[in-house]
Design a protein around this motif. Structure first.
Motif, PDB file in Angstrom:
ATOM      1  N   LEU A 109     -46.615 -12.843  38.585  1.00 29.14           N
ATOM      2  CA  LEU A 109     -47.128 -11.569  38.081  1.00 29.14           C
ATOM      3  C   LEU A 109     -46.703 -10.403  38.968  1.00 29.14           C
ATOM      4  N   ARG A 110     -46.370  -9.287  38.313  1.00 31.89           N
ATOM      5  CA  ARG A 110     -45.949  -8.085  39.021  1.00 31.89           C
ATOM      6  C   ARG A 110     -46.726  -6.881  38.486  1.00 31.89           C
ATOM      7  N   PRO A 111     -46.837  -5.808  39.267  1.00 27.90           N
ATOM      8  CA  PRO A 111     -47.515  -4.603  38.780  1.00 27.90           C
ATOM      9  C   PRO A 111     -46.908  -4.136  37.465  1.00 27.90           C
ATOM     10  N   GLY A 112     -47.767  -3.748  36.533  1.00 22.59           N
ATOM     11  CA  GLY A 112     -47.324  -3.276  35.233  1.00 22.59           C
ATOM     12  C   GLY A 112     -47.263  -4.355  34.174  1.00 22.59           C
ATOM     13  N   ASN A 113     -47.370  -5.636  34.571  1.00 26.59           N
ATOM     14  CA  ASN A 113     -47.390  -6.725  33.596  1.00 26.59           C
ATOM     15  C   ASN A 113     -48.655  -6.662  32.746  1.00 26.59           C
ATOM     16  N   ILE A 114     -48.568  -7.246  31.554  1.00 24.14           N
ATOM     17  CA  ILE A 114     -49.748  -7.405  30.710  1.00 24.14           C
ATOM     18  C   ILE A 114     -50.000  -8.887  30.507  1.00 24.14           C
ATOM     19  N   THR A 132     -61.239 -12.372  37.220  1.00 20.82           N
ATOM     20  CA  THR A 132     -61.774 -12.850  38.496  1.00 20.82           C
ATOM     21  C   THR A 132     -60.896 -13.931  39.098  1.00 20.82           C
ATOM     22  N   LYS A 133     -60.412 -14.846  38.259  1.00 15.60           N
ATOM     23  CA  LYS A 133     -59.552 -15.927  38.756  1.00 15.60           C
ATOM     24  C   LYS A 133     -58.239 -15.367  39.283  1.00 15.60           C
ATOM     25  N   LEU A 134     -57.633 -14.461  38.537  1.00 17.13           N
ATOM     26  CA  LEU A 134     -56.377 -13.874  39.009  1.00 17.13           C
ATOM     27  C   LEU A 134     -56.575 -13.145  40.331  1.00 17.13           C
ATOM     28  N   HIS A 135     -57.675 -12.431  40.453  1.00 21.66           N
ATOM     29  CA  HIS A 135     -57.971 -11.727  41.710  1.00 21.66           C
ATOM     30  C   HIS A 135     -58.112 -12.720  42.864  1.00 21.66           C
ATOM     31  N   SER A 136     -58.781 -13.843  42.605  1.00 24.95           N
ATOM     32  CA  SER A 136     -58.968 -14.851  43.653  1.00 24.95           C
ATOM     33  C   SER A 136     -57.651 -15.506  44.064  1.00 24.95           C
ATOM     34  N   ASP A 140     -53.281  -8.381  42.354  1.00 27.03           N
ATOM     35  CA  ASP A 140     -53.921  -7.066  42.314  1.00 27.03           C
ATOM     36  C   ASP A 140     -54.198  -6.733  40.850  1.00 27.03           C
ATOM     37  N   THR A 141     -55.395  -7.074  40.396  1.00 22.84           N
ATOM     38  CA  THR A 141     -55.710  -6.909  38.969  1.00 22.84           C
ATOM     39  C   THR A 141     -55.818  -5.450  38.558  1.00 22.84           C
ATOM     40  N   ASP A 142     -55.891  -4.542  39.523  1.00 20.10           N
ATOM     41  CA  ASP A 142     -55.874  -3.115  39.178  1.00 20.10           C
ATOM     42  C   ASP A 142     -54.475  -2.650  38.808  1.00 20.10           C
ATOM     43  N   SER A 143     -53.470  -3.465  39.122  1.00 21.91           N
ATOM     44  CA  SER A 143     -52.087  -3.056  38.876  1.00 21.91           C
ATOM     45  C   SER A 143     -51.498  -3.685  37.618  1.00 21.91           C
ATOM     46  N   ILE A 144     -52.288  -4.517  36.922  1.00 22.13           N
ATOM     47  CA  ILE A 144     -51.817  -5.153  35.689  1.00 22.13           C
ATOM     48  C   ILE A 144     -52.782  -4.821  34.557  1.00 22.13           C
ATOM     49  N   PHE A 145     -52.397  -5.187  33.343  1.00 28.35           N
ATOM     50  CA  PHE A 145     -53.214  -4.940  32.160  1.00 28.35           C
ATOM     51  C   PHE A 145     -53.643  -6.288  31.585  1.00 28.35           C
ATOM     52  N   ILE A 146     -54.921  -6.422  31.274  1.00 30.09           N
ATOM     53  CA  ILE A 146     -55.469  -7.684  30.783  1.00 30.09           C
ATOM     54  C   ILE A 146     -56.167  -7.436  29.450  1.00 30.09           C
ATOM     55  N   ALA A 147     -55.845  -8.272  28.460  1.00 30.10           N
ATOM     56  CA  ALA A 147     -56.384  -8.066  27.113  1.00 30.10           C
ATOM     57  C   ALA A 147     -56.695  -9.401  26.451  1.00 30.10           C
ATOM     58  N   TYR A 148     -57.429  -9.305  25.332  1.00 32.02           N
ATOM     59  CA  TYR A 148     -57.789 -10.473  24.526  1.00 32.02           C
ATOM     60  C   TYR A 148     -57.375 -10.216  23.092  1.00 32.02           C
ATOM     61  N   ALA A 149     -56.558 -11.132  22.521  1.00 38.81           N
ATOM     62  CA  ALA A 149     -56.049 -10.951  21.157  1.00 38.81           C
ATOM     63  C   ALA A 149     -56.076 -12.292  20.432  1.00 38.81           C
ATOM     64  N   PRO A 150     -57.217 -12.698  19.916  1.00 38.70           N
ATOM     65  CA  PRO A 150     -57.341 -14.027  19.310  1.00 38.70           C
ATOM     66  C   PRO A 150     -56.551 -14.169  18.019  1.00 38.70           C
ATOM     67  N   GLU A 151     -56.077 -15.402  17.768  1.00 44.65           N
ATOM     68  CA  GLU A 151     -55.367 -15.684  16.527  1.00 44.65           C
ATOM     69  C   GLU A 151     -56.359 -15.815  15.369  1.00 44.65           C
ATOM     70  N   ARG A 152     -55.836 -15.662  14.159  1.00 42.67           N
ATOM     71  CA  ARG A 152     -56.659 -15.782  12.950  1.00 42.67           C
ATOM     72  C   ARG A 152     -55.820 -16.478  11.882  1.00 42.67           C
ATOM     73  N   GLY A 170     -58.850  -6.603  22.127  1.00 47.21           N
ATOM     74  CA  GLY A 170     -59.689  -5.923  23.105  1.00 47.21           C
ATOM     75  C   GLY A 170     -59.075  -5.964  24.482  1.00 47.21           C
ATOM     76  N   GLY A 171     -59.273  -4.918  25.244  1.00 44.21           N
ATOM     77  CA  GLY A 171     -58.725  -4.866  26.596  1.00 44.21           C
ATOM     78  C   GLY A 171     -59.811  -4.660  27.639  1.00 44.21           C
ATOM     79  N   LEU A 172     -59.482  -4.982  28.886  1.00 43.17           N
ATOM     80  CA  LEU A 172     -60.400  -4.650  29.975  1.00 43.17           C
ATOM     81  C   LEU A 172     -60.414  -3.153  30.230  1.00 43.17           C
ATOM     82  N   SER A 173     -59.417  -2.482  29.705  1.00 43.84           N
ATOM     83  CA  SER A 173     -59.361  -1.018  29.748  1.00 43.84           C
ATOM     84  C   SER A 173     -58.757  -0.548  28.437  1.00 43.84           C
ATOM     85  N   PRO A 174     -58.998   0.704  28.054  1.00 40.67           N
ATOM     86  CA  PRO A 174     -58.364   1.215  26.836  1.00 40.67           C
ATOM     87  C   PRO A 174     -56.841   1.130  26.893  1.00 40.67           C
ATOM     88  N   GLU A 175     -56.280   1.332  28.081  1.00 39.16           N
ATOM     89  CA  GLU A 175     -54.826   1.265  28.229  1.00 39.16           C
ATOM     90  C   GLU A 175     -54.317  -0.146  27.957  1.00 39.16           C
TER      91      GLU A 175
END
Length: 213
Positions: A109-114, A132-136, A140-152, A170-175
């Motif tokens: 993982l690198r900064p800017g990844n999603i 939390t797991k990635l942080h552990s 640097d979870t502040d430097s990446i984007f994390i989202a949830y997009a379930p299949e249907r 849904g995202g952990l942030s709007p971005e």
């Protein structure tokens, strides 16, 4: 488009068509799985089952060079987690496969990844487990984007539904949510509704409950 190279982690019922659709949309996609035999079969263009259109789509995107398979993780712009989350004997969600997937991607993982989770999980898993797991693991979870997009999607109509169904992301942030929406808009023709990750998780669970009742 927010990403050019995508790694799809987990090549089962959901991961394989997801990887193929992203590849068809023009991304350079790596399908990553720890099952060496599955990877060998997919590299040869062999698909389990008789899902309409999937074998032909796989053949097309392999021939184009947009889709590869490997048991080795690689750097990318986006990581899509399509891992099993079965219930145990006490009806608790087993997140061990997801945990191993997070360990694998943390290495590259690198900064800017999603990072996008597709698996069915309890509410708050994206926030309280994935991040939390990635942080552990030193990310640097502040430097990446994390989202949830379930299949249907349902078997027998998977390619039709993965492209045409509406989707809640849904995202952990709007971005993060907007970046995930842009990513999936590359092949999803249905409407994409943007929200926070916990709401998207709840929507997916409600849909699952309706399907079994």
């Amino acid at each position: 488009m927010p990403a050019g190279r995508i790694v799809v982690v987990g090549l089962g019922r959901i991961g394989l068509p997801t990887a193929a659709c992203f590849a068809e949309a023009g991304f350079q996609v790596l399908g990553f799985d720890v099952d060496e035999e599955r990877v060998r079969q997919l590299q040869a263009g062999k698909v389990e089952g008789k899902e309409p259109g999937l074998a032909q789509l796989l053949s097309d995107v392999l021939s184009s060079g947009n889709l590869r398979f490997s048991t080795a993780i690689e750097p990318a712009d986006a990581f899509i987690l399509c891992l099993p989350t079965p219930l145990d004997d006490l009806n608790r969600c087993d997140l061990s496969f997801l945990e191993k997937g997070l360990e694998s991607i943390s290495l590259v993982l690198r900064p800017g990844n999603i990072v996008v989770l597709e698996s069915t999980v309890p509410v708050h898993t994206t926030r309280d487990f994935v991040a939390t797991k990635l942080h552990s693991l030193g990310v640097d979870t502040d430097s990446i984007f994390i989202a949830y997009a379930p299949e249907r999607i349902i078997s027998g109509k998977m390619l039709e539904e993965i492209r045409s169904n509406d989707r809640v992301i849904g995202g952990l942030s709007p971005e993060a949510a907007e970046k995930a929406k842009q990513l999936y808009s590359s092949f999803v023709r249905g409407e994409i509704f943007v929200t926070d990750s916990s709401t998207a998780e709840l929507v997916k669970l409600i849909e699952e409950f309706k399907c079994i009742n």
